[in-house]
Design a protein around this motif. Structure first.
Motif, PDB file in Angstrom:
ATOM      1  N   GLU A 151       4.242  -3.316  17.306  1.00 35.13           N
ATOM      2  CA  GLU A 151       4.075  -4.765  17.296  1.00 35.13           C
ATOM      3  C   GLU A 151       3.539  -5.211  15.936  1.00 35.13           C
ATOM      4  O   GLU A 151       2.604  -4.633  15.399  1.00 35.13           O
ATOM      5  CB  GLU A 151       3.116  -5.188  18.405  1.00 35.13           C
ATOM      6  N   TYR A 152       4.147  -6.262  15.408  1.00 39.20           N
ATOM      7  CA  TYR A 152       3.706  -6.797  14.131  1.00 39.20           C
ATOM      8  C   TYR A 152       3.937  -8.299  14.125  1.00 39.20           C
ATOM      9  O   TYR A 152       4.712  -8.839  14.902  1.00 39.20           O
ATOM     10  CB  TYR A 152       4.444  -6.143  12.959  1.00 39.20           C
ATOM     11  N   ARG A 153       3.274  -8.963  13.201  1.00 37.14           N
ATOM     12  CA  ARG A 153       3.443 -10.402  13.045  1.00 37.14           C
ATOM     13  C   ARG A 153       3.266 -10.736  11.573  1.00 37.14           C
ATOM     14  O   ARG A 153       2.282 -10.346  10.949  1.00 37.14           O
ATOM     15  CB  ARG A 153       2.412 -11.149  13.892  1.00 37.14           C
ATOM     16  N   ILE A 154       4.232 -11.454  10.999  1.00 34.58           N
ATOM     17  CA  ILE A 154       4.155 -11.856   9.595  1.00 34.58           C
ATOM     18  C   ILE A 154       3.501 -13.229   9.518  1.00 34.58           C
ATOM     19  O   ILE A 154       3.965 -14.186  10.122  1.00 34.58           O
ATOM     20  CB  ILE A 154       5.548 -11.895   8.956  1.00 34.58           C
ATOM     21  N   LYS A 157       8.914 -10.376  -2.633  1.00 32.37           N
ATOM     22  CA  LYS A 157       7.982 -11.344  -2.067  1.00 32.37           C
ATOM     23  C   LYS A 157       6.642 -10.689  -1.735  1.00 32.37           C
ATOM     24  O   LYS A 157       6.545  -9.474  -1.611  1.00 32.37           O
ATOM     25  CB  LYS A 157       8.562 -11.954  -0.787  1.00 32.37           C
ATOM     26  N   GLU A 158       5.647 -11.529  -1.610  1.00 31.49           N
ATOM     27  CA  GLU A 158       4.343 -11.082  -1.118  1.00 31.49           C
ATOM     28  C   GLU A 158       4.269 -11.405   0.370  1.00 31.49           C
ATOM     29  O   GLU A 158       4.432 -12.560   0.769  1.00 31.49           O
ATOM     30  CB  GLU A 158       3.214 -11.778  -1.874  1.00 31.49           C
ATOM     31  N   LEU A 159       4.037 -10.389   1.193  1.00 31.94           N
ATOM     32  CA  LEU A 159       3.958 -10.575   2.640  1.00 31.94           C
ATOM     33  C   LEU A 159       2.550 -10.286   3.135  1.00 31.94           C
ATOM     34  O   LEU A 159       1.933  -9.277   2.746  1.00 31.94           O
ATOM     35  CB  LEU A 159       4.928  -9.638   3.367  1.00 31.94           C
ATOM     36  N   HIS A 160       2.059 -11.163   3.985  1.00 40.08           N
ATOM     37  CA  HIS A 160       0.812 -10.918   4.707  1.00 40.08           C
ATOM     38  C   HIS A 160       1.172 -10.789   6.179  1.00 40.08           C
ATOM     39  O   HIS A 160       1.855 -11.656   6.737  1.00 40.08           O
ATOM     40  CB  HIS A 160      -0.173 -12.069   4.479  1.00 40.08           C
ATOM     41  N   TYR A 161       0.729  -9.709   6.809  1.00 39.75           N
ATOM     42  CA  TYR A 161       1.182  -9.418   8.163  1.00 39.75           C
ATOM     43  C   TYR A 161       0.099  -8.692   8.968  1.00 39.75           C
ATOM     44  O   TYR A 161      -0.865  -8.141   8.413  1.00 39.75           O
ATOM     45  CB  TYR A 161       2.453  -8.574   8.132  1.00 39.75           C
ATOM     46  N   GLU A 162       0.296  -8.701  10.279  1.00 37.12           N
ATOM     47  CA  GLU A 162      -0.574  -7.973  11.196  1.00 37.12           C
ATOM     48  C   GLU A 162       0.217  -6.836  11.811  1.00 37.12           C
ATOM     49  O   GLU A 162       1.344  -7.019  12.275  1.00 37.12           O
ATOM     50  CB  GLU A 162      -1.082  -8.899  12.304  1.00 37.12           C
ATOM     51  N   LEU A 163      -0.352  -5.649  11.829  1.00 37.83           N
ATOM     52  CA  LEU A 163       0.304  -4.480  12.396  1.00 37.83           C
ATOM     53  C   LEU A 163      -0.720  -3.696  13.222  1.00 37.83           C
ATOM     54  O   LEU A 163      -1.770  -3.305  12.704  1.00 37.83           O
ATOM     55  CB  LEU A 163       0.878  -3.593  11.288  1.00 37.83           C
ATOM     56  N   LYS A 164      -0.426  -3.548  14.504  1.00 35.27           N
ATOM     57  CA  LYS A 164      -1.324  -2.837  15.424  1.00 35.27           C
ATOM     58  C   LYS A 164      -2.733  -3.400  15.380  1.00 35.27           C
ATOM     59  O   LYS A 164      -3.722  -2.672  15.380  1.00 35.27           O
ATOM     60  CB  LYS A 164      -1.336  -1.342  15.103  1.00 35.27           C
ATOM     61  N   ASN A 220       3.059  -0.959  -1.128  1.00 35.01           N
ATOM     62  CA  ASN A 220       1.871  -1.193  -1.933  1.00 35.01           C
ATOM     63  C   ASN A 220       1.324   0.175  -2.318  1.00 35.01           C
ATOM     64  O   ASN A 220       2.004   1.189  -2.112  1.00 35.01           O
ATOM     65  CB  ASN A 220       0.829  -2.067  -1.201  1.00 35.01           C
ATOM     66  N   SER A 221       0.154   0.222  -2.848  1.00 33.57           N
ATOM     67  CA  SER A 221      -0.389   1.504  -3.322  1.00 33.57           C
ATOM     68  C   SER A 221      -0.680   2.475  -2.194  1.00 33.57           C
ATOM     69  O   SER A 221      -0.842   3.675  -2.436  1.00 33.57           O
ATOM     70  CB  SER A 221      -1.669   1.263  -4.129  1.00 33.57           C
ATOM     71  N   TYR A 222      -0.729   1.977  -0.942  1.00 32.40           N
ATOM     72  CA  TYR A 222      -1.174   2.814   0.164  1.00 32.40           C
ATOM     73  C   TYR A 222      -0.142   3.005   1.266  1.00 32.40           C
ATOM     74  O   TYR A 222      -0.320   3.863   2.129  1.00 32.40           O
ATOM     75  CB  TYR A 222      -2.441   2.223   0.783  1.00 32.40           C
ATOM     76  N   SER A 223       0.918   2.211   1.284  1.00 34.54           N
ATOM     77  CA  SER A 223       1.847   2.304   2.405  1.00 34.54           C
ATOM     78  C   SER A 223       3.293   2.131   1.967  1.00 34.54           C
ATOM     79  O   SER A 223       3.581   1.517   0.930  1.00 34.54           O
ATOM     80  CB  SER A 223       1.505   1.266   3.480  1.00 34.54           C
ATOM     81  N   LYS A 224       4.183   2.660   2.805  1.00 30.58           N
ATOM     82  CA  LYS A 224       5.621   2.567   2.604  1.00 30.58           C
ATOM     83  C   LYS A 224       6.244   2.488   3.987  1.00 30.58           C
ATOM     84  O   LYS A 224       6.511   3.500   4.634  1.00 30.58           O
ATOM     85  CB  LYS A 224       6.128   3.799   1.840  1.00 30.58           C
ATOM     86  N   ILE A 225       6.466   1.275   4.470  1.00 32.04           N
ATOM     87  CA  ILE A 225       6.939   1.077   5.834  1.00 32.04           C
ATOM     88  C   ILE A 225       8.060   0.039   5.849  1.00 32.04           C
ATOM     89  O   ILE A 225       8.378  -0.573   4.827  1.00 32.04           O
ATOM     90  CB  ILE A 225       5.802   0.610   6.775  1.00 32.04           C
ATOM     91  N   CYS A 226       8.662  -0.143   7.030  1.00 33.12           N
ATOM     92  CA  CYS A 226       9.636  -1.211   7.244  1.00 33.12           C
ATOM     93  C   CYS A 226       9.176  -2.058   8.416  1.00 33.12           C
ATOM     94  O   CYS A 226       8.840  -1.526   9.483  1.00 33.12           O
ATOM     95  CB  CYS A 226      11.018  -0.625   7.532  1.00 33.12           C
ATOM     96  N   LEU A 227       9.139  -3.365   8.229  1.00 29.15           N
ATOM     97  CA  LEU A 227       8.849  -4.300   9.319  1.00 29.15           C
ATOM     98  C   LEU A 227      10.172  -4.861   9.817  1.00 29.15           C
ATOM     99  O   LEU A 227      10.963  -5.388   9.039  1.00 29.15           O
ATOM    100  CB  LEU A 227       7.957  -5.447   8.839  1.00 29.15           C
ATOM    101  N   GLY A 228      10.421  -4.756  11.119  1.00 25.90           N
ATOM    102  CA  GLY A 228      11.672  -5.234  11.669  1.00 25.90           C
ATOM    103  C   GLY A 228      12.740  -4.161  11.649  1.00 25.90           C
ATOM    104  O   GLY A 228      12.470  -2.978  11.456  1.00 25.90           O
ATOM    105  N   LYS A 229      13.975  -4.582  11.833  1.00 30.09           N
ATOM    106  CA  LYS A 229      15.090  -3.652  11.916  1.00 30.09           C
ATOM    107  C   LYS A 229      15.418  -3.052  10.557  1.00 30.09           C
ATOM    108  O   LYS A 229      15.471  -3.748   9.550  1.00 30.09           O
ATOM    109  CB  LYS A 229      16.322  -4.373  12.468  1.00 30.09           C
ATOM    110  N   LYS A 230      15.640  -1.760  10.537  1.00 30.47           N
ATOM    111  CA  LYS A 230      16.019  -1.056   9.314  1.00 30.47           C
ATOM    112  C   LYS A 230      17.472  -1.369   8.968  1.00 30.47           C
ATOM    113  O   LYS A 230      18.348  -1.390   9.838  1.00 30.47           O
ATOM    114  CB  LYS A 230      15.855   0.454   9.506  1.00 30.47           C
TER     115      LYS A 230
END
Length: 278
Positions: free
Chosen positions: A105-108, A136-143, A163-173
């Motif tokens: 679950e996530y929310r942008i 773009k710059e994204l601000h989001y909530e994840l878990k 970013n310097s700490y993560s490499k993820i995909c939000l939404g469908k790949k």
């Protein structure tokens, strides 16, 4: 181990992935794949991860893990059993837990121009700061926790986040296709968007369409699109996944130029660009 035990204990997703077959549409318990025996634009192979079976709506044929191997490898039952013997035989309910993958679950909250100092610094360390207008710059909530990162949108409205700490995909790949001038006859292919930004630093005036895979597992989505071009330039990573992907494209098309020799002593184009001496 006999046929029935193998059908119960080898996950169908694992078998499909062993042939580099990945879902086009997925809801967690079921998914649609392209057919095993033909090319098609709309996926017709329905896979049930709970029942560990597949059904081809185009032919009316049902598959289990053994018949999938037989279909793909054009082999006998005994040869299929030998192939499946290389997989770890896990208890079925444990395998199902691994195979039912749901989107966290996530929310942008916000999508805007790159402004945060940490993200600007990250782009500077990758030497692609002057291309910040392409992301773009994204601000989001994840878990339940809030994060921010550099977002690069794909063709399905999902975002690759870095970013310097993560490499993820939000939404469908999905892949990202960026069109240049109208009726372009060449396309340049990258594995990730940082390499695309790097290329835009190097070749500021090149006229090309661009395809960013966002992951080598998305190659199946790119293959049919590549048919539309007279020339294909590849800037893929110099690792096993990049080499396998490169070889698949070169085997299918004659109009391919592998550009990885440009950065042959580096992992990828961006690493080469960051390490070169000016």
């Amino acid at each position: 181990m006999n046929c029935e035990k193998i059908k119960q204990k080898v996950g169908i997703r694992t078998v499909l992935e062993s042939f580099n077959l990945f879902p086009v549409k997925e809801n967690g318990k079921t998914a649609f794949y392209f057919a095993l025996d033909r090319e098609e634009k709309i996926p017709s192979l329905s896979v049930d991860f709970i029942k560990n079976k597949a059904f081809d709506f185009g032919t009316g044929k049902s598959y289990d893990v053994i018949s999938i191997v037989q279909q793909v490898k054009k082999c006998s039952v005994s040869e299929a059993l030998k192939y499946l013997g290389k997989f770890d035989f896990l208890i079925q309910h444990q395998k199902q837990k691994e195979e039912i993958r749901t989107q966290p679950e996530y929310r942008i909250f916000e999508i805007k121009k790159i402004q945060h100092p940490a993200l600007i610094q990250y782009l500077k360390t990758r030497k692609v700061d002057e291309q910040r207008h392409l992301v773009k710059e994204l601000h989001y909530e994840l878990k339940g926790k809030n994060y921010f990162g550099i977002g690069f949108e794909n063709n399905s409205g999902g975002f690759e986040i870095r970013n310097s700490y993560s490499k993820i995909c939000l939404g469908k790949k999905d892949v990202t296709l960026i069109l240049g001038e109208e009726n372009n006859d060449e396309i340049t292919v990258f594995e990730g968007f940082i390499d695309y930004l790097t290329f835009k630093n190097i070749e500021k005036t090149k006229n090309s369409d661009y395809l960013i895979l966002n992951s080598t597992v998305m190659l199946f989505k790119a293959m049919k699109k590549l048919n539309e071009y007279n020339k294909i330039y590849l800037f893929l990573d110099n690792d096993s996944n990049g080499n396998i992907t490169k070889d698949k494209i070169i085997m299918k098309y004659e109009n391919v130029e592998d550009c990885s020799s440009m950065y042959k002593n580096s992992k990828d184009l961006n690493e080469w660009f960051c390490q070169r001496k000016l």
